[in-house]
Design an enzyme around this catalytic site. Structure first.
Site, PDB file in Angstrom:
ATOM      1  N   HIS A  83      15.018  90.871  72.543  1.00 17.94           N
ATOM      2  CA  HIS A  83      15.274  89.497  72.109  1.00 17.94           C
ATOM      3  C   HIS A  83      16.337  89.467  71.012  1.00 17.94           C
ATOM      4  CE1 HIS A  83      11.440  88.778  74.102  1.00 17.94           C
ATOM      5  NE2 HIS A  83      11.539  87.477  73.882  1.00 17.94           N
TER       6      HIS A  83
ATOM      7  N   ASN B  85      14.315  99.216  68.896  1.00 17.71           N
ATOM      8  CA  ASN B  85      13.820  97.880  69.222  1.00 17.71           C
ATOM      9  C   ASN B  85      12.427  97.635  68.685  1.00 17.71           C
ATOM     10  OD1 ASN B  85      13.463  95.353  70.515  1.00 17.71           O
ATOM     11  ND2 ASN B  85      12.610  96.346  72.320  1.00 17.71           N
TER      12      ASN B  85
END
Length: 454
Positions: A122, A174
């Site tokens: 994201h 991440n």
């Protein structure tokens, strides 16, 4: 004679009126049709349409510019408030989905990520938009997703853009360092009721030295005779299937603007100041730009080492950030002088080999020149700038933004300290992406058979 003069005057009046009527009605130009970027749509070269290279999509919690060539977002802009990430929305109900407005030929597909070794990362974290289930669900659109590095195996790794002990045993990006960074940004709502964030991918080249022959003959003679001694090379991965491959960024950036001037600051003042934060003076704006490699990062790496001047980031990204506020040269200069100081302070905490490797990996974003004057003062907290909050007596005193510009560097809030590595286990929630124990940063393992987040 009198009649002659009268007739002449009447003739002039009629003629002038006729000219005015002709020019205003008959010859009046039609208004030009102007498209995005000021392009004249009526230009004869565009008779059969304007080439389309990207699309801007507007959602409840963010706005994204999606690049058809790389099949990545160019930038994603979001507005975070104390209320936006304090709702009851649940990411377990969300699923990744291709944006229906993006031409399928030019968009990433869910299948591109499966088995690729990269997470669906994201740009606008899901956890930033918990004020409604709809807003959270919309963060799972693929216009908000970019392939981000997952956890590394328990060995040293080598990537095209960085090879270092900073990318080592079992560390992640991440779901680890990036997730902690997202949490750092989100918690800025403790000190500013309105936090604006722009996030996006970068493809940065590295500089390679040419061999003696290529540099101009005998070793060392290239520089002497004016021949190039090095070249710039860009190497990065692709995922998916041709011809619709998805480019894997070498780096990611965030530009953060914490604004204390809005109505939401009354709510921000009620929040406890987590992580030894210092409040921003009322009426000021905190600004910071950061660039990180899309690779596992050692959790001990200070966040300040990834601070970059906004001017440099804008040049490599080809994007102007917050121009309505930071277009003012005095504000920009003050923020960039402070950024140079924070980066220098962060780099000083690295080991010599780590500093060298960092400079090589960020060659396209060179460190500040040694001749730059930086006002370095003791911060009000008197603490070091370690990413984990641990003390470091050898670290230089944090810099202060030059006064009088109305902006301060965002690192002055808490000396650029990230949340602890186990923040997600302390009940503070994920960094915004999900997908694994790290709880944040943008996506579950892409090798799973379903697109539902965990």
């Amino acid at each position: 004679m009198r009649n002659l003069v009268f007739g002449f005057g009447a003739g002039v009046a009629v003629g002038a009126g006729g000219c005015y009527l002709y020019l205003s009605v008959v010859q009046k130009p039609e208004p030009r049709r102007v498209g995005r970027g000021g392009v004249e749509l009526d230009h004869p070269a565009l008779k059969h349409g304007v080439p389309e290279t990207d699309i801007i999509r507007v959602y409840d919690g963010y706005v994204a510019a999606y690049d058809y060539r790389t099949r990545n977002p160019k930038w994603v802009a979001e507005h975070i408030t104390p209320a936006s990430w304090s709702g009851e929305a649940n990411r377990e109900r969300s699923e990744f989905f291709p944006d229906p407005e993006v031409d399928p030929r030019f968009g990433a597909k869910l299948s591109d990520f499966r088995g690729s070794g990269y997470d669906r990362g994201h740009m606008a974290p899901a956890a930033n938009h918990k004020d409604s289930q709809k807003a959270m669900d919309q963060t799972f659109s693929l216009v908000n997703i970019s392939p981000q590095c997952r956890n590394a195996p328990a060995t040293f790794i080598t990537t095209p853009h960085v090879t270092s002990p900073l990318t080592q045993a079992g560390k992640g990006f991440n779901r680890d360092y990036w997730a902690r960074f997202e949490r750092f940004v989100k918690e800025l709502t403790d000190v500013a009721g309105d936090v604006y964030v722009i996030t996006g991918p970068l493809w940065l080249p590295t500089q390679q030295q040419l061999e003696g022959a290529a540099a101009g003959g005998a070793a060392g003679s290239g520089a002497a005779n004016g021949a190039p001694t090095s070249k710039w090379t860009l190497t990065h991965d692709w995922i998916g299937k041709p011809p619709g491959l998805v480019a894997v960024p070498t780096h990611y950036y965030k530009v953060v603007l914490a604004d204390t001037r809005g109505d939401n600051n009354s709510a921000a003042g009620k929040q406890p100041l987590r992580g030894n934060k210092q409040p921003l003076p009322r009426g000021t704006v905190g600004v910071g730009a950061f660039v990180m490699p899309n690779a596992p990062i050692d959790p001990r790496t200070p966040l300040a080492a990834y601070v970059v001047p906004l001017e440099d980031l804008e040049q490599v990204a080809g994007t102007s950030f917050f121009p309505a506020l930071l277009g003012d040269s005095r504000r920009r200069e003050a923020a960039d002088v402070a950024a140079a100081g924070w980066r220098a302070a962060g780099m000083s905490q690295l080991k010599p080999f780590e500093r060298l490797t960092m400079k090589q990996a960020f060659a396209a974003l060179p460190p500040p020149a040694s001749s730059m004057t930086i006002d370095v003062e003791a911060s009000t907290s008197g603490t070091s700038i370690s990413s984990s909050g641990s003390s470091a007596a050898e670290a230089p005193r944090p810099p202060k933004t030059p006064a009088g510009s109305g902006v301060v560097h965002i690192c002055e809030v808490n000396a650029c300290r990230l949340p602890p590595t186990d923040f997600f286990q302390r009940g503070s929630g994920g960094g915004g992406g999900g997908g694994g124990a790290g709880g944040g940063g943008g996506g579950r393992s892409s090798s799973a058979p379903s697109s539902r987040s965990r």
